[in-house]
Design a protein around this motif. Structure first.
Motif, mmCIF file in Angstrom:
data_model
loop_
_atom_site.group_PDB
_atom_site.id
_atom_site.type_symbol
_atom_site.label_atom_id
_atom_site.label_comp_id
_atom_site.label_asym_id
_atom_site.label_seq_id
_atom_site.Cartn_x
_atom_site.Cartn_y
_atom_site.Cartn_z
ATOM 1 N N GLU A 1 43.922 32.960 27.250
ATOM 2 C CA GLU A 1 44.650 31.701 27.386
ATOM 3 C C GLU A 1 43.782 30.499 27.030
ATOM 4 O OE1 GLU A 1 46.071 31.583 31.415
ATOM 5 O OE2 GLU A 1 47.298 33.382 31.152
ATOM 6 N N VAL A 2 42.476 30.607 27.281
ATOM 7 C CA VAL A 2 41.575 29.475 27.068
ATOM 8 C C VAL A 2 40.281 29.951 26.427
ATOM 9 C CG1 VAL A 2 40.186 27.692 28.213
ATOM 10 C CG2 VAL A 2 42.465 28.199 29.073
ATOM 11 N N TYR B 1 43.907 22.593 33.153
ATOM 12 C CA TYR B 1 44.318 23.991 33.048
ATOM 13 C C TYR B 1 44.475 24.603 34.443
ATOM 14 C CZ TYR B 1 44.100 29.010 32.291
ATOM 15 O OH TYR B 1 44.365 30.354 32.317
ATOM 16 N N GLN C 1 44.504 27.588 24.454
ATOM 17 C CA GLN C 1 43.884 26.272 24.542
ATOM 18 C C GLN C 1 42.418 26.350 24.121
ATOM 19 O OE1 GLN C 1 44.508 24.009 28.189
ATOM 20 N NE2 GLN C 1 46.142 25.431 28.729
ATOM 21 N N LYS D 1 47.811 26.188 36.170
ATOM 22 C CA LYS D 1 47.794 27.576 36.677
ATOM 23 C C LYS D 1 48.176 27.606 38.148
ATOM 24 C CE LYS D 1 47.099 30.871 34.741
ATOM 25 N NZ LYS D 1 48.095 31.672 34.006
#
Length: 135
Positions: A44-45, A127, A70, A131
């Protein structure tokens, strides 16, 4: 919350496929980023130090955007890879974020305060906020 710290190209292909947040402690090429996304399909990152962000190609930025991954600028302050391959964001940070959200503090103010107090990049704090709100 844990961030997997990767310090070499060779390490990318040994990663757990379930990694969601990865910090690349080396200057990645397009091939390295593509290999990372292929090795870790749930990513995700991707976090990079500030000095490396400027060298990321526009095509890779667009690719990551299309994959909904991201690209965040930031460091893992004080982390020693020889002791632990993960950098752990303390639970006190996530608790503080939850507390501030429940008090009605704006997202921007939370990002600024938490990033300043904990040496986290505001994008990483954002972030964590998203989350926490989906968890």
């Amino acid at each position: 919350m844990k961030i997997r710290v990767v310090s070499s190209r060779e390490e990318i292909f040994t990663l757990n496929p379930n990694e969601r947040i990865v910090h690349l402690a080396f200057r990645p090429s397009n091939k390295d980023v593509l290999g990372l996304v292929e090795t870790c399909p749930k990513i995700e990152v991707i976090q990079l130090p500030k000095s490396y962000m400027a060298t990321v190609s526009k095509s890779i930025e667009m690719f990551l955007e299309m994959q909904r991954i991201q690209l965040i600028e930031g460091d893992v302050w004080g982390h020693r890879k020889d002791i632990n391959e993960y950098y752990t964001i303390p639970s006190s940070v996530t608790e503080k974020i939850k507390e501030m959200k429940s008090e009605g503090i704006s997202t921007e103010d939370i990002e600024a305060k938490v990033s300043r107090e904990n040496m986290l990049n505001p994008e990483m704090v954002a972030y964590i906020i998203t989350k926490e709100s989906t968890a």
